[in-house]
Design an enzyme around this catalytic site. Sequence first.
Site, PDB file in Angstrom:
ATOM      1  N   LYS A   1     -35.501  73.603 -16.427  1.00 50.13           N
ATOM      2  CA  LYS A   1     -34.613  72.507 -16.011  1.00 50.13           C
ATOM      3  C   LYS A   1     -33.379  72.449 -16.892  1.00 50.13           C
ATOM      4  O   LYS A   1     -32.345  71.951 -16.486  1.00 50.13           O
ATOM      5  CB  LYS A   1     -35.349  71.165 -16.173  1.00 50.13           C
ATOM      6  CG  LYS A   1     -36.422  70.899 -15.162  1.00 50.13           C
ATOM      7  CD  LYS A   1     -37.113  69.566 -15.499  1.00 50.13           C
ATOM      8  CE  LYS A   1     -38.332  69.339 -14.645  1.00 50.13           C
ATOM      9  NZ  LYS A   1     -39.164  68.227 -15.114  1.00 50.13           N
TER      10      LYS A   1
ATOM     11  N   LYS B   1     -37.744  73.717 -28.784  1.00 47.48           N
ATOM     12  CA  LYS B   1     -36.988  72.539 -28.350  1.00 47.48           C
ATOM     13  C   LYS B   1     -36.132  71.965 -29.464  1.00 47.48           C
ATOM     14  O   LYS B   1     -35.066  71.418 -29.211  1.00 47.48           O
ATOM     15  CB  LYS B   1     -37.937  71.444 -27.835  1.00 47.48           C
ATOM     16  CG  LYS B   1     -38.453  71.731 -26.442  1.00 47.48           C
ATOM     17  CD  LYS B   1     -39.045  70.496 -25.798  1.00 47.48           C
ATOM     18  CE  LYS B   1     -39.504  70.816 -24.387  1.00 47.48           C
ATOM     19  NZ  LYS B   1     -40.331  69.774 -23.795  1.00 47.48           N
TER      20      LYS B   1
ATOM     21  N   LYS C   1     -37.382  82.061 -19.314  1.00 48.19           N
ATOM     22  CA  LYS C   1     -38.156  81.240 -18.378  1.00 48.19           C
ATOM     23  C   LYS C   1     -37.232  80.400 -17.497  1.00 48.19           C
ATOM     24  O   LYS C   1     -36.228  79.891 -17.984  1.00 48.19           O
ATOM     25  CB  LYS C   1     -39.041  80.318 -19.231  1.00 48.19           C
ATOM     26  CG  LYS C   1     -40.102  79.572 -18.498  1.00 48.19           C
ATOM     27  CD  LYS C   1     -40.873  78.683 -19.470  1.00 48.19           C
ATOM     28  CE  LYS C   1     -40.096  77.442 -19.824  1.00 48.19           C
ATOM     29  NZ  LYS C   1     -40.829  76.415 -20.540  1.00 48.19           N
TER      30      LYS C   1
HETATM   31  P1  TYM Z   1     -43.434  70.369 -17.535  1.00 50.32           P
HETATM   32  O1  TYM Z   1     -43.044  69.056 -16.949  1.00 50.32           O
HETATM   33  O2  TYM Z   1     -42.476  71.063 -18.452  1.00 50.32           O
HETATM   34  O3  TYM Z   1     -43.779  71.394 -16.389  1.00 50.32           O
HETATM   35  C1  TYM Z   1     -44.675  71.052 -15.352  1.00 50.32           C
HETATM   36  C2  TYM Z   1     -45.530  72.254 -14.995  1.00 50.32           C
HETATM   37  O4  TYM Z   1     -44.690  73.330 -14.540  1.00 50.32           O
HETATM   38  C3  TYM Z   1     -45.017  74.522 -15.251  1.00 50.32           C
HETATM   39  N1  TYM Z   1     -43.806  75.341 -15.407  1.00 50.32           N
HETATM   40  C4  TYM Z   1     -43.724  76.624 -15.044  1.00 50.32           C
HETATM   41  N2  TYM Z   1     -44.614  77.465 -14.481  1.00 50.32           N
HETATM   42  C5  TYM Z   1     -44.206  78.714 -14.206  1.00 50.32           C
HETATM   43  N3  TYM Z   1     -42.942  79.179 -14.475  1.00 50.32           N
HETATM   44  C6  TYM Z   1     -42.020  78.368 -15.051  1.00 50.32           C
HETATM   45  N4  TYM Z   1     -40.789  78.812 -15.294  1.00 50.32           N
HETATM   46  C7  TYM Z   1     -42.392  77.027 -15.361  1.00 50.32           C
HETATM   47  N5  TYM Z   1     -41.734  75.971 -15.904  1.00 50.32           N
HETATM   48  C8  TYM Z   1     -42.623  74.946 -15.937  1.00 50.32           C
HETATM   49  C9  TYM Z   1     -45.542  74.030 -16.594  1.00 50.32           C
HETATM   50  O5  TYM Z   1     -46.340  75.004 -17.221  1.00 50.32           O
HETATM   51  C10 TYM Z   1     -46.325  72.806 -16.178  1.00 50.32           C
HETATM   52  O6  TYM Z   1     -47.617  73.173 -15.742  1.00 50.32           O
HETATM   53  N6  TYM Z   1     -46.564  69.332 -21.272  1.00 50.32           N
HETATM   54  C11 TYM Z   1     -46.469  69.458 -19.829  1.00 50.32           C
HETATM   55  C12 TYM Z   1     -46.871  68.213 -19.065  1.00 50.32           C
HETATM   56  C13 TYM Z   1     -48.193  67.634 -19.443  1.00 50.32           C
HETATM   57  C14 TYM Z   1     -49.463  68.136 -19.071  1.00 50.32           C
HETATM   58  C15 TYM Z   1     -50.404  67.240 -19.628  1.00 50.32           C
HETATM   59  C16 TYM Z   1     -49.868  69.240 -18.311  1.00 50.32           C
HETATM   60  C17 TYM Z   1     -48.402  66.508 -20.199  1.00 50.32           C
HETATM   61  N7  TYM Z   1     -49.718  66.280 -20.315  1.00 50.32           N
HETATM   62  C18 TYM Z   1     -51.777  67.436 -19.485  1.00 50.32           C
HETATM   63  C19 TYM Z   1     -51.261  69.422 -18.167  1.00 50.32           C
HETATM   64  C20 TYM Z   1     -52.175  68.538 -18.729  1.00 50.32           C
HETATM   65  C21 TYM Z   1     -45.028  69.760 -19.469  1.00 50.32           C
HETATM   66  O7  TYM Z   1     -44.124  69.452 -20.193  1.00 50.32           O
HETATM   67  O8  TYM Z   1     -44.876  70.255 -18.229  1.00 50.32           O
END
Ligand code: TYM
Length: 345
Positions: free
Chosen positions: A208, A121, A205
């Site tokens: 967004k 990032k 991947k």
């Molecule tokens: P975030 O908001 O980036 O993504 C949300 C969830 O979507 C999954 N994801 C994907 N899975 C498969 N293929 C993809 N291309 C893909 N892009 C995103 C992510 O793995 C995620 O599960 N750090 C986390 C949010 C968070 C969190 C937590 C998750 C904060 N605290 C505690 C679990 C437990 C995040 O940025 O997700």
Amino acid sequence: MSQPAVKYTGPPRVFSGMQPTGDLHLGNYLGALKKFVDLQHSHECVYCIVDLHAVTVWQDPKILAAQTRNIAAAYLAAGVDPDKAIIYPQSAVRGHTELAWFFNCVARIGWLSRMTQFKEKSGKNSENMSVGLYDYPVLQAADILLFKATHVPVGEDQKQHLELSRDIAQKFNNDFEVPGFFPLPEPLIKGPGARIMSLRDGTKKMSKSDPSVNSRINLTDNADAIAKKIRKAKTDAGVIPESLKELDDRPELANLVGIYGAFAEISKQQVLDKYAGKGFGVFKPALAELAVEILHPITERMNDYLKNPDETDRVLAKGAQAANQIAEPILAEIRDVMGFWKLKP
Ligand code: TYM
């Protein structure tokens, strides 16, 4: 880290979250949200909208609350039932920030400096990133352990953050001599949806932040847009092969096969068994039809929720209250373990 000598014996609990930064896409849905829905039938589930994580990069205060509501609407539209699972905004539960500070004093700088997501990032600009972005995985550990959650459904990109959460839990248990106090949370990552790739480049991947809108299917896309994006998805000139091995050097096809499998809840091999020998002229329309069949009702429901923000707000308010009720006693216990002053009863 070594295995814990004493196992956690508390009740199983699921926790996960998503950032309120723009529309959710197919990766978010298949990698996480679909699992959120499935798990609510068998587990106590707590699903957060992680607005405190979102502000690690600049968010416009005029739209942050609306973005949070949009993600809540997506959870509800996908089938998370607020009578079964807790849905709440992270910033409405103060324990997240307090526990993140405690964990800042447990986690080691060396652990954080290994986090690949920060490196990706920040790129060459790491000196100008917020301290929060660097510290992000510690807040994530606090999110999970504030609820003593045992299982965390996420996509594969979150694996390293989950390992850090386990390391923090283990070190806390060791340092404060409270074996088994925190569970070592287990990531639930399995299945063909765990890593959905860009529709324009099978080695990247789905994300967004990709500048190409054709690289991802958003949960807000209508049926025509979904079908068009799948039709335009990058592929090669071959036909669908018989064996998984033959997908190794065809990343775009491997991705589409994975997406089909995740939607149909079958393995990649079963998808190949169904389409082996057929061309993309057959496979892509079939995939588009399946995608529309599953995503279109979600989009429609989401639009209904978006038109009726009061209903979503009620769910969030009730969820925040329920989340606080679980988190507060756990936080009080953590403060005791760490030995903070408190008024004698
Ligand atoms: P975030 O908001 O980036 O993504 C949300 C969830 O979507 C999954 N994801 C994907 N899975 C498969 N293929 C993809 N291309 C893909 N892009 C995103 C992510 O793995 C995620 O599960 N750090 C986390 C949010 C968070 C969190 C937590 C998750 C904060 N605290 C505690 C679990 C437990 C995040 O940025 O997700």
